[in-house]
Design an enzyme around this catalytic site. Structure first.
Site, mmCIF file in Angstrom:
data_model
loop_
_atom_site.group_PDB
_atom_site.id
_atom_site.type_symbol
_atom_site.label_atom_id
_atom_site.label_comp_id
_atom_site.label_asym_id
_atom_site.label_seq_id
_atom_site.Cartn_x
_atom_site.Cartn_y
_atom_site.Cartn_z
ATOM 1 N N LYS A 111 13.663 -11.379 -8.455
ATOM 2 C CA LYS A 111 13.847 -11.843 -7.071
ATOM 3 C C LYS A 111 14.650 -13.139 -7.004
ATOM 4 C CE LYS A 111 10.416 -9.293 -4.644
ATOM 5 N NZ LYS A 111 9.342 -9.178 -3.686
ATOM 6 N N LYS A 194 14.227 -0.249 -8.124
ATOM 7 C CA LYS A 194 13.093 0.152 -7.294
ATOM 8 C C LYS A 194 13.494 0.299 -5.821
ATOM 9 C CE LYS A 194 9.855 -2.985 -5.987
ATOM 10 N NZ LYS A 194 8.554 -3.459 -5.538
ATOM 11 N N LYS A 197 12.108 -2.899 0.303
ATOM 12 C CA LYS A 197 12.404 -3.267 1.695
ATOM 13 C C LYS A 197 13.609 -4.184 1.776
ATOM 14 C CE LYS A 197 7.521 -3.925 2.653
ATOM 15 N NZ LYS A 197 7.188 -4.856 1.571
HETATM 16 N N1 AQP Z 1 9.396 1.505 -4.941
HETATM 17 C C1 AQP Z 1 8.089 1.497 -5.039
HETATM 18 N N2 AQP Z 1 7.443 2.464 -5.698
HETATM 19 C C2 AQP Z 1 6.100 2.477 -5.785
HETATM 20 N N3 AQP Z 1 5.310 1.568 -5.225
HETATM 21 C C3 AQP Z 1 5.909 0.560 -4.559
HETATM 22 N N4 AQP Z 1 5.421 -0.504 -3.896
HETATM 23 C C4 AQP Z 1 6.450 -1.203 -3.378
HETATM 24 N N5 AQP Z 1 7.616 -0.630 -3.678
HETATM 25 C C5 AQP Z 1 7.316 0.475 -4.417
HETATM 26 C C6 AQP Z 1 4.006 -0.803 -3.791
HETATM 27 O O1 AQP Z 1 3.732 -1.071 -2.426
HETATM 28 C C7 AQP Z 1 2.719 -2.070 -2.362
HETATM 29 C C8 AQP Z 1 3.153 -3.113 -1.410
HETATM 30 O O2 AQP Z 1 4.305 -3.751 -1.909
HETATM 31 P P1 AQP Z 1 4.927 -4.975 -1.156
HETATM 32 O O3 AQP Z 1 5.680 -4.519 0.010
HETATM 33 O O4 AQP Z 1 3.926 -5.980 -0.855
HETATM 34 O O5 AQP Z 1 5.829 -5.681 -2.222
HETATM 35 P P2 AQP Z 1 6.954 -5.170 -3.108
HETATM 36 O O6 AQP Z 1 6.399 -4.427 -4.254
HETATM 37 O O7 AQP Z 1 7.787 -6.363 -3.426
HETATM 38 O O8 AQP Z 1 7.734 -4.147 -2.156
HETATM 39 P P3 AQP Z 1 9.196 -4.165 -1.726
HETATM 40 O O9 AQP Z 1 9.456 -3.041 -0.828
HETATM 41 O O10 AQP Z 1 10.087 -4.259 -2.926
HETATM 42 O O11 AQP Z 1 9.301 -5.475 -0.853
HETATM 43 P P4 AQP Z 1 10.297 -6.650 -0.952
HETATM 44 O O12 AQP Z 1 11.655 -6.023 -0.912
HETATM 45 O O13 AQP Z 1 10.010 -7.511 0.226
HETATM 46 O O14 AQP Z 1 10.040 -7.347 -2.247
HETATM 47 C C9 AQP Z 1 2.492 -2.599 -3.766
HETATM 48 O O15 AQP Z 1 1.282 -2.036 -4.281
HETATM 49 C C10 AQP Z 1 3.672 -2.105 -4.522
HETATM 50 O O16 AQP Z 1 3.362 -1.829 -5.877
#
Ligand code: AQP
Length: 334
Positions: A111, A194, A197
């Site tokens: 990040k 991955k 968002k």
């Molecule tokens: N691509 C993914 N595949 C499987 N699980 C995922 N999770 C997130 N992306 C995937 C799971 O969703 C839960 C909540 O995640 P989060 O939104 O709090 O944080 P993150 O993992 O950082 O998700 P994003 O979408 O990548 O958000 P941003 O872009 O803001 O950092 C967690 O249990 C995560 O494992």
């Protein structure tokens, strides 16, 4: 009874990765565990969030949790900043965790990217706050995607060091719950990163609120390769985009990768994409519809969050009081 804690950031539109890797599994666990689910707004602000959008994002994620099947009456659903015990325990954990531990966290490296010097201290200390989220409720299990496993190991290290430093058996050793196929859903544009968002490309992800046409368009444009689909999962080696799409299909219909490979053995992607589109729309359309209905009633969502925060605070308070005693911090006399 075992207690579950998990969280999701209100950083934008919830996507298929969040649904398959987290929300759907959470809904499946709700009758077997005492469940605490948190919209982690304090984690979200470790990277810039527009203050005008954050409240709406927090409510939308709350709507997503409920629409994905979580019962707001039987589960505790709240936003993190409404329970100050998280931030208080996180500070204590910042004094327990070691710099060397945080330096190894791959999520920070990903990040912060090349601009590491300009990343917030909060982003660096994110895992301490996550440990506090979990341990302030003495949760025993955390359902997480594969991507969060390293942070959970750090939570165990922090718990262990706290117990050792202060000569107590206070915090439990929390266990990960990693469930189902496609626990790591990858970008539709790049099978090696991955689905996220914060990916600038809208076409990289399917949002839980996307309508049927949008889902079809994104899947049509999803990156593939020229080979037909293989007979077994072994034939997916070196084909990350194909593996991702088949994994998504398998997760959406609760089949194994073996079953899905057998079903589409020798098929071209065009045929497979029609099937996965139909399946994705059938699963996501009712959830997206329910999310729209719920977000149209912010007062209801605010009531859910307020009740959840009250219930969460009741559990957290005695734990935090004990931590203050153990550490030797004076509280004002009642
Ligand atoms: N691509 C993914 N595949 C499987 N699980 C995922 N999770 C997130 N992306 C995937 C799971 O969703 C839960 C909540 O995640 P989060 O939104 O709090 O944080 P993150 O993992 O950082 O998700 P994003 O979408 O990548 O958000 P941003 O872009 O803001 O950092 C967690 O249990 C995560 O494992």
């Amino acid at each position: 009874m075992s207690r579950i804690f998990s969280g999701v950031q209100p950083t934008g539109d919830l996507h298929l990765g969040n649904y398959l890797g987290a929300l759907r599994n959470w809904a499946a666990l709700q009758n077997r565990y005492e469940c605490i689910y948190c919209v982690v707004d304090l984690h979200a602000i470790t990277q810039w969030q527009d203050p005008k959008e954050l409240p709406a994002n927090t409510r939308e994620v709350t709507a997503g949790l409920i629409a994905a099947g979580l019962d707001s009456e039987t589960n505790i659903i709240f936003n993190q900043s409404a329970v100050p015990a998280h931030a208080e325990l996180a500070w204590i954990f910042n004094c327990v965790a070691r710099l060397g531990w945080l330096n190894r966290m791959t999520q920070f490296k990903e990040k912060a990217g090349k601009n590491r010097e300009n990343a917030s201290v909060g982003l660096y200390a994110y895992p301490s706050l996550m440990a506090a989220d979990i341990l302030v409720y003495k949760a025993t299990h955390v359902p997480v995607g594969e991507d969060q496993k390293q942070h959970l190991e750090l939570t165990r290290d922090i718990a262990q060091k706290f117990n050792n430093d202060f000569g107590v058996e206070f915090f439990p050793m929390v266990e990960p719950l990693i469930l189902g196929e496609a626990t790591r859903v990858m970008s539709l544009r790049d099978g090696s990163s991955k689905m996220s968002k914060s990916d600038p490309s809208e076409n990289s992800r399917i949002n839980m609120t996307d309508d049927a046409d949008t889902i079809a368009r994104k899947l049509r444009r999803a990156k593939t390769d020229p080979e037909p689909l293989p007979e077994t999962p072994a034939g997916l080696d070196g084909r990350p985009e194909a593996r991702n799409l088949l994994g998504i299909y398998a997760a959406l219909c609760d089949k194994t990768m073996e079953d899905v490979c057998r079903e589409f053995a020798g098929a071209q992607f065009s045929r497979f994409k029609d099937s996965i589109t139909e399946l994705a729309v059938s699963v996501l359309a009712p959830i997206g519809g329910e999310m729209s209905r719920l977000t149209a009633d912010p007062a209801y969502l605010d009531r859910v969050l307020a009740r959840g925060a009250e219930q969460a605070s009741e559990i957290a308070k005695p734990v935090l009081d004990d931590v203050y005693d153990i550490v030797g911090l004076l509280r004002p006399a009642p």
